[in-house]
Design an enzyme around this catalytic site. Structure first.
Site, mmCIF file in Angstrom:
data_model
loop_
_atom_site.group_PDB
_atom_site.id
_atom_site.type_symbol
_atom_site.label_atom_id
_atom_site.label_comp_id
_atom_site.label_asym_id
_atom_site.label_seq_id
_atom_site.Cartn_x
_atom_site.Cartn_y
_atom_site.Cartn_z
ATOM 1 N N ARG A 99 33.067 73.219 156.214
ATOM 2 C CA ARG A 99 32.832 74.314 155.279
ATOM 3 C C ARG A 99 31.442 74.919 155.405
ATOM 4 N NH1 ARG A 99 33.158 69.933 150.950
ATOM 5 N NH2 ARG A 99 31.006 69.465 150.390
ATOM 6 N N THR B 27 37.637 68.433 154.827
ATOM 7 C CA THR B 27 37.913 69.617 154.011
ATOM 8 C C THR B 27 38.696 70.664 154.817
ATOM 9 O OG1 THR B 27 35.742 69.199 153.007
ATOM 10 C CG2 THR B 27 36.924 71.110 152.231
ATOM 11 N N LYS C 2 44.004 59.821 152.108
ATOM 12 C CA LYS C 2 42.686 59.862 151.486
ATOM 13 C C LYS C 2 42.870 59.687 149.974
ATOM 14 C CE LYS C 2 38.697 62.890 150.716
ATOM 15 N NZ LYS C 2 37.869 63.946 151.291
ATOM 16 N N GLU D 193 32.709 62.174 159.834
ATOM 17 C CA GLU D 193 33.622 63.213 159.355
ATOM 18 C C GLU D 193 32.763 64.418 158.988
ATOM 19 O OE1 GLU D 193 35.977 64.266 155.287
ATOM 20 O OE2 GLU D 193 36.194 62.201 155.991
#
Length: 214
Positions: free
Chosen positions: A45, A68, A128, A41
């Site tokens: 960012r 994110t 999540k 994953e």
């Protein structure tokens, strides 16, 4: 979409990765494949995240997700780069609906029962549970198993190698996210030998999914 979640359930552990140098992505991918954990994953960012996803996805050997994801614009870019699943720290209905419409599994962050119901109602592929340890960890997941028997969780946040086996024993846990598998400082320094060792150690802790355990 469920096929991707099923693949994550077989892998059991997802390296959560912050890549600052996209040029390191290919070598990192080689380490994942060699270590028998072909999944990542990539935190969306950093300037290099999009290219890193593109590099990891091009060979087809690694199940690549983007983390994110906070906006539909980020979701669109991540999917176009080759991300096969998306993850966010919270539940933004616009982002979840966008991913569902693109037929890409979305894993939004939840903590409370209301958030669980809201995210499931939007069509989230899995949830999540974040930040896992700070919000009760395994005990909370056990409590949610009763009222939400069909909810499938990917706990992240504060999970250590020592805690990992307890999480993976829970029937409502698809897989766990782990940032310790490829620390940002090791990636930035190109320390792929150290990352390989961490992945090797983690693989020893993995158990099969609860429904196939003997």
């Amino acid at each position: 979409m469920n096929n991707i979640i099923d693949q994550l359930a077989q892998l059991r552990l997802i390296p959560m990765v912050v890549i600052d140098k996209a040029e390191y992505a290919e070598r990192f991918g080689d380490v994942l494949v060699a270590g028998g954990l072909p999944v990542a994953e990539i935190t969306f960012r950093t300037p290099g995240a999009e290219q890193a996803i593109r590099t990891l996805a091009k060979g087809g050997e690694i199940l690549v997700g983007a983390g994110t994801i906070l906006t539909t614009e980020q979701a669109d870019r991540a999917i176009d780069a080759g991300a096969e699943f998306l993850v966010s720290p919270g539940t933004n209905p616009k982002v979840v609906e966008f991913a569902v419409n693109r037929n890409v599994p979305m894993v939004p962050g939840v903590i409370t029962p209301s958030e669980i119901e809201f995210a499931l109602g939007l069509g989230a592929a899995a949830l999540k549970f974040f930040p896992a340890e700070a919000m009760g960890g395994v005990a909370t997941l056990k409590a949610y198993a009763g009222p939400y028997p069909d909810a499938r969780f990917i706990p992240t946040g504060g999970i250590t190698p020592e805690l990992l086996p307890r999480y993976l024993q829970q029937k409502n846990v698809v897989a766990c996210g782990g940032s310790w598998l490829a620390p940002r400082e090791l990636l930035a320094a190109g320390r792929f030998d150290a990352i390989a060792a961490l992945i090797e150690d983690a693989r020893k802790l993995l158990s099969p999914p609860p429904d196939v355990a003997t």
